[in-house]
Design an enzyme around this catalytic site. Structure first.
Site, PDB file in Angstrom:
ATOM      1  N   VAL A  95      85.855  13.425 -20.846  1.00  0.00           N
ATOM      2  CA  VAL A  95      85.385  13.737 -22.212  1.00  0.00           C
ATOM      3  C   VAL A  95      84.415  14.910 -22.150  1.00  0.00           C
ATOM      4  O   VAL A  95      84.515  15.881 -22.910  1.00  0.00           O
ATOM      5  CB  VAL A  95      84.697  12.488 -22.847  1.00  0.00           C
ATOM      6  CG1 VAL A  95      83.902  12.865 -24.091  1.00  0.00           C
ATOM      7  CG2 VAL A  95      85.734  11.409 -23.172  1.00  0.00           C
ATOM      8  N   GLY A 123     102.874 -12.487  -3.702  1.00  0.00           N
ATOM      9  CA  GLY A 123     103.846 -13.486  -3.248  1.00  0.00           C
ATOM     10  C   GLY A 123     103.352 -14.910  -3.454  1.00  0.00           C
ATOM     11  O   GLY A 123     103.596 -15.797  -2.630  1.00  0.00           O
ATOM     12  N   ALA A 124     102.653 -15.136  -4.575  1.00  0.00           N
ATOM     13  CA  ALA A 124     102.128 -16.483  -4.845  1.00  0.00           C
ATOM     14  C   ALA A 124     103.273 -17.437  -5.199  1.00  0.00           C
ATOM     15  O   ALA A 124     104.338 -17.010  -5.645  1.00  0.00           O
ATOM     16  CB  ALA A 124     101.116 -16.426  -5.977  1.00  0.00           C
ATOM     17  N   ARG A 126      83.905  17.264 -19.764  1.00  0.00           N
ATOM     18  CA  ARG A 126      84.462  18.561 -19.354  1.00  0.00           C
ATOM     19  C   ARG A 126      85.364  19.138 -20.448  1.00  0.00           C
ATOM     20  O   ARG A 126      85.342  20.345 -20.704  1.00  0.00           O
ATOM     21  CB  ARG A 126      85.243  18.400 -18.048  1.00  0.00           C
ATOM     22  CG  ARG A 126      84.368  18.017 -16.855  1.00  0.00           C
ATOM     23  CD  ARG A 126      83.908  19.245 -16.073  1.00  0.00           C
ATOM     24  NE  ARG A 126      82.876  18.927 -15.106  1.00  0.00           N
ATOM     25  CZ  ARG A 126      83.092  18.683 -13.802  1.00  0.00           C
ATOM     26  NH1 ARG A 126      84.320  18.732 -13.315  1.00  0.00           N
ATOM     27  NH2 ARG A 126      82.083  18.416 -12.999  1.00  0.00           N
ATOM     28  N   ASP A 160      94.133  -6.227 -22.435  1.00  0.00           N
ATOM     29  CA  ASP A 160      94.429  -7.043 -23.616  1.00  0.00           C
ATOM     30  C   ASP A 160      94.415  -6.236 -24.917  1.00  0.00           C
ATOM     31  O   ASP A 160      94.214  -6.796 -25.997  1.00  0.00           O
ATOM     32  CB  ASP A 160      93.448  -8.228 -23.696  1.00  0.00           C
ATOM     33  CG  ASP A 160      92.000  -7.784 -23.781  1.00  0.00           C
ATOM     34  OD1 ASP A 160      91.716  -6.574 -23.626  1.00  0.00           O
ATOM     35  OD2 ASP A 160      91.132  -8.647 -23.996  1.00  0.00           O
ATOM     36  N   ARG A 166      76.793  -5.653 -24.250  1.00  0.00           N
ATOM     37  CA  ARG A 166      77.473  -6.258 -25.400  1.00  0.00           C
ATOM     38  C   ARG A 166      76.379  -6.412 -26.455  1.00  0.00           C
ATOM     39  O   ARG A 166      75.607  -7.368 -26.416  1.00  0.00           O
ATOM     40  CB  ARG A 166      78.058  -7.614 -25.039  1.00  0.00           C
ATOM     41  CG  ARG A 166      79.076  -7.560 -23.876  1.00  0.00           C
ATOM     42  CD  ARG A 166      79.773  -8.901 -23.727  1.00  0.00           C
ATOM     43  NE  ARG A 166      80.455  -9.045 -22.459  1.00  0.00           N
ATOM     44  CZ  ARG A 166      81.674  -8.575 -22.192  1.00  0.00           C
ATOM     45  NH1 ARG A 166      82.333  -7.908 -23.095  1.00  0.00           N
ATOM     46  NH2 ARG A 166      82.231  -8.786 -21.005  1.00  0.00           N
ATOM     47  N   GLY A 171      82.408  -5.217 -21.311  1.00  0.00           N
ATOM     48  CA  GLY A 171      82.502  -5.408 -19.855  1.00  0.00           C
ATOM     49  C   GLY A 171      82.856  -4.086 -19.183  1.00  0.00           C
ATOM     50  O   GLY A 171      83.771  -3.395 -19.633  1.00  0.00           O
ATOM     51  N   THR A 222      89.062  -1.587 -20.191  1.00  0.00           N
ATOM     52  CA  THR A 222      88.835  -3.009 -19.913  1.00  0.00           C
ATOM     53  C   THR A 222      89.795  -3.450 -18.822  1.00  0.00           C
ATOM     54  O   THR A 222      90.972  -3.057 -18.847  1.00  0.00           O
ATOM     55  CB  THR A 222      89.019  -3.899 -21.160  1.00  0.00           C
ATOM     56  OG1 THR A 222      89.148  -5.267 -20.746  1.00  0.00           O
ATOM     57  CG2 THR A 222      90.248  -3.548 -21.983  1.00  0.00           C
ATOM     58  N   ILE A 223      89.295  -4.268 -17.899  1.00  0.00           N
ATOM     59  CA  ILE A 223      90.193  -4.730 -16.838  1.00  0.00           C
ATOM     60  C   ILE A 223      91.271  -5.671 -17.378  1.00  0.00           C
ATOM     61  O   ILE A 223      92.295  -5.871 -16.738  1.00  0.00           O
ATOM     62  CB  ILE A 223      89.419  -5.452 -15.703  1.00  0.00           C
ATOM     63  CG1 ILE A 223      88.710  -6.713 -16.220  1.00  0.00           C
ATOM     64  CG2 ILE A 223      88.463  -4.503 -15.008  1.00  0.00           C
ATOM     65  CD1 ILE A 223      88.311  -7.689 -15.101  1.00  0.00           C
ATOM     66  N   ASP A 224      91.030  -6.269 -18.558  1.00  0.00           N
ATOM     67  CA  ASP A 224      91.901  -7.353 -19.038  1.00  0.00           C
ATOM     68  C   ASP A 224      93.297  -6.905 -19.484  1.00  0.00           C
ATOM     69  O   ASP A 224      94.206  -7.719 -19.580  1.00  0.00           O
ATOM     70  CB  ASP A 224      91.232  -8.078 -20.224  1.00  0.00           C
ATOM     71  CG  ASP A 224      89.880  -8.651 -19.857  1.00  0.00           C
ATOM     72  OD1 ASP A 224      89.638  -8.882 -18.658  1.00  0.00           O
ATOM     73  OD2 ASP A 224      89.057  -8.871 -20.762  1.00  0.00           O
ATOM     74  N   ARG A 233      95.507 -15.159   2.174  1.00  0.00           N
ATOM     75  CA  ARG A 233      96.820 -15.488   2.750  1.00  0.00           C
ATOM     76  C   ARG A 233      96.715 -15.586   4.279  1.00  0.00           C
ATOM     77  O   ARG A 233      97.274 -16.504   4.885  1.00  0.00           O
ATOM     78  CB  ARG A 233      97.837 -14.407   2.373  1.00  0.00           C
ATOM     79  CG  ARG A 233      99.132 -14.471   3.183  1.00  0.00           C
ATOM     80  CD  ARG A 233     100.003 -13.275   2.896  1.00  0.00           C
ATOM     81  NE  ARG A 233     100.557 -13.366   1.546  1.00  0.00           N
ATOM     82  CZ  ARG A 233     101.625 -14.092   1.239  1.00  0.00           C
ATOM     83  NH1 ARG A 233     102.265 -14.783   2.170  1.00  0.00           N
ATOM     84  NH2 ARG A 233     102.074 -14.129   0.019  1.00  0.00           N
ATOM     85  N   HIS A 281      83.363 -11.773 -10.989  1.00  0.00           N
ATOM     86  CA  HIS A 281      83.073 -10.373 -11.298  1.00  0.00           C
ATOM     87  C   HIS A 281      83.404  -9.400 -10.164  1.00  0.00           C
ATOM     88  O   HIS A 281      83.354  -8.185 -10.380  1.00  0.00           O
ATOM     89  CB  HIS A 281      81.599 -10.216 -11.696  1.00  0.00           C
ATOM     90  CG  HIS A 281      81.278 -10.841 -13.020  1.00  0.00           C
ATOM     91  ND1 HIS A 281      81.126 -12.200 -13.170  1.00  0.00           N
ATOM     92  CD2 HIS A 281      81.105 -10.305 -14.245  1.00  0.00           C
ATOM     93  CE1 HIS A 281      80.865 -12.471 -14.437  1.00  0.00           C
ATOM     94  NE2 HIS A 281      80.843 -11.340 -15.114  1.00  0.00           N
ATOM     95  N   ASP A 319      88.172  -4.474 -27.283  1.00  0.00           N
ATOM     96  CA  ASP A 319      88.315  -4.706 -28.728  1.00  0.00           C
ATOM     97  C   ASP A 319      86.982  -4.758 -29.470  1.00  0.00           C
ATOM     98  O   ASP A 319      86.883  -4.283 -30.601  1.00  0.00           O
ATOM     99  CB  ASP A 319      89.181  -5.942 -29.016  1.00  0.00           C
ATOM    100  CG  ASP A 319      88.720  -7.177 -28.272  1.00  0.00           C
ATOM    101  OD1 ASP A 319      87.737  -7.091 -27.500  1.00  0.00           O
ATOM    102  OD2 ASP A 319      89.326  -8.248 -28.460  1.00  0.00           O
ATOM    103  N   ARG A 368      83.500  11.591 -17.678  1.00  0.00           N
ATOM    104  CA  ARG A 368      83.577  12.939 -17.082  1.00  0.00           C
ATOM    105  C   ARG A 368      84.626  13.794 -17.802  1.00  0.00           C
ATOM    106  O   ARG A 368      84.388  14.962 -18.135  1.00  0.00           O
ATOM    107  CB  ARG A 368      83.929  12.825 -15.590  1.00  0.00           C
ATOM    108  CG  ARG A 368      84.305  14.152 -14.961  1.00  0.00           C
ATOM    109  CD  ARG A 368      85.060  13.911 -13.669  1.00  0.00           C
ATOM    110  NE  ARG A 368      85.485  15.146 -13.041  1.00  0.00           N
ATOM    111  CZ  ARG A 368      86.693  15.670 -13.178  1.00  0.00           C
ATOM    112  NH1 ARG A 368      87.605  15.077 -13.939  1.00  0.00           N
ATOM    113  NH2 ARG A 368      87.013  16.775 -12.543  1.00  0.00           N
ATOM    114  N   ARG A 402      90.017 -12.772 -19.237  1.00  0.00           N
ATOM    115  CA  ARG A 402      89.692 -13.432 -20.511  1.00  0.00           C
ATOM    116  C   ARG A 402      90.904 -14.228 -20.997  1.00  0.00           C
ATOM    117  O   ARG A 402      91.432 -15.017 -20.228  1.00  0.00           O
ATOM    118  CB  ARG A 402      89.242 -12.392 -21.542  1.00  0.00           C
ATOM    119  CG  ARG A 402      88.304 -12.951 -22.587  1.00  0.00           C
ATOM    120  CD  ARG A 402      87.947 -11.913 -23.615  1.00  0.00           C
ATOM    121  NE  ARG A 402      86.969 -10.965 -23.132  1.00  0.00           N
ATOM    122  CZ  ARG A 402      85.658 -11.159 -23.159  1.00  0.00           C
ATOM    123  NH1 ARG A 402      85.166 -12.271 -23.638  1.00  0.00           N
ATOM    124  NH2 ARG A 402      84.836 -10.234 -22.709  1.00  0.00           N
TER     125      ARG A 402
END
Ligand code: F6P
Length: 366
Positions: free
Chosen positions: A27, A189-190, A29, A133, A76, A15, A129-131, A158, A266, A107, A25, A175
């Protein structure tokens, strides 16, 4: 004597995550500065199999630091999981005289990095990865931007919840990890967060919403992890129905908490990387080049307590499984009792931090 590197490959896989382009970039340079040529492999491991790559000069990576997604594209790739696919990929690398690879992703990407390492291609992983994890690292590239995107959107919800005295249940990506959910619930503030790491008491949550409405609270937000694919929408319907009945029973229409559901999906993966992600991507990209050129392989770059460091990919996989409680027999045999104790202490500290934050959210959500 350490191997002399003349040409390396870099790819982004899995993802996409904001900041992947900034890492490519960095890597490029860093390697070029050390006299090493860089090939950008297009579309992750698929590009390695099908010989799709471009040379990355310093000019080629200009104006990439702020890009969303990944300009090298991602995939993937199932073909790379088979021996035949891997051998094709290795043949491509040999054809181009590529001496080592830096693989940016999660992973799945790191499993590919190990596959290359054990087949004689030195490979270093960079967590993108945004996760968030990758248990061994406090932060992954893209996580900060994804959370920022979530709170920007939730703040908008809100506004309208407050105007209409409504509740909004918002489902966010991540995930199997609740990191984005819990942090954004705290930061927006949920009134509650539903995460895989803690049991969710639905009845208590609904009762809290009712109590707070009785006390005059108008707008409510609940953030739900995508690990519960149907829960968010159902919860919104349930709160709407229960409070409607209550309002009718008590003849008080203010008790009705009309609830809407929103899946950010997404959208959370897009957008220009935040300052934090650009810095992380840059530091990790440079460190990956340092490690590769120093003759190391089968490692990932991690951030611990603000420091950029490394750990073995196998070590990181065992930590992930320990954290999720999915270790299989034999997986820890290669480690000494001392190393296992170190891993367990690391996991315990991480879980304690998560629990503390979850408790804090619930205490403040009033
Ligand atoms: O791993 C990143 C991630 O965005 C997860 O949060 C999500 O579950 C998954 O990827 C979505 O995958 P895809 O882009 O293949 O739909």
């Amino acid at each position: 004597m350490a191997q002399k590197f003349r040409k390396i490959g870099v790819l982004t896989s899995g993802g996409d995550a904001p900041g992947m382009s900034a890492a490519v970039r960095a890597v490029t340079r860093a390697a070029n500065a050390r006299g090493v040529q860089v090939m950008g492999i297009i579309g992750g491991y698929r590009g390695m199999i099908h010989d799709e790559m471009i040379e990355l000069t310093n000019r080629e990576v200009s104006n990439k630091i702020m890009l969303s997604g990944t300009f090298l594209y991602s995939d993937r790739c199932l073909e790379f999981k088979e021996e035949e696919g891997m051998q094709k990929a290795i043949a491509t690398l040999k054809k181009h005289d590529i001496d080592g690879v830096i693989a940016i992703g999660g992973d799945g990407t790191f499993r590919g990095a190990t596959d290359l390492s054990v087949r004689g291609i030195p490979t270093i992983g960079v967590p993108g990865t945004i996760d968030n994890d990758i248990t061994a690292s406090d932060n992954t590239i893209g996580f900060n931007t994804a959370m920022t995107t979530v709170i920007e959107n939730v703040d908008r919800l809100r506004d309208t919840c407050e105007s209409h005295a409504r509740l909004n249940v918002v489902e966010v990506m991540g995930r199997g990890a609740g990191d984005i959910t819990l942090n954004t619930a705290i930061a927006s503030g949920a009134v509650a967060a539903v995460i895989p790491e803690a049991p969710f008491d639905e009845e208590a949550c609904i009762n809290k919403v009712i109590r707070l409405r009785r006390e005059g609270k108008r707008g409510f937000l609940i953030i739900v992890s995508e690990a519960f694919p149907t829960l968010g929408e159902e919860l919104a319907k349930k709160i709407t129905a229960i409070t409607k009945d209550l309002a009718e029973k008590e003849g008080n229409d203010r008790l009705w908490v009309e609830s809407k559901f929103c899946r950010l999906a997404h959208t959370v993966r897009g957008g220009s990387p935040t300052l934090a992600d650009r810095l992380l991507a840059t530091k990790m990209g440079v460190r990956a080049v340092d490690e590769l050129l120093a003759g190391n392989s089968d490692l990932i770059i991690v951030e611990r307590a603000g420091e950029i460091t490394t750990c073995g990919i196998r070590w990181s996989q065992v930590l992930d499984r320990m954290y999720k409680g999915t270790l299989k027999p034999g997986m820890t045999d290669a480690y000494t009792a001392e190393q296992l104790a170190e891993m367990e202490a690391f996991i315990a500290a991480k879980k304690a931090e998560f629990e503390k934050n979850y408790a804090m959210l619930n205490e403040l959500a009033d």
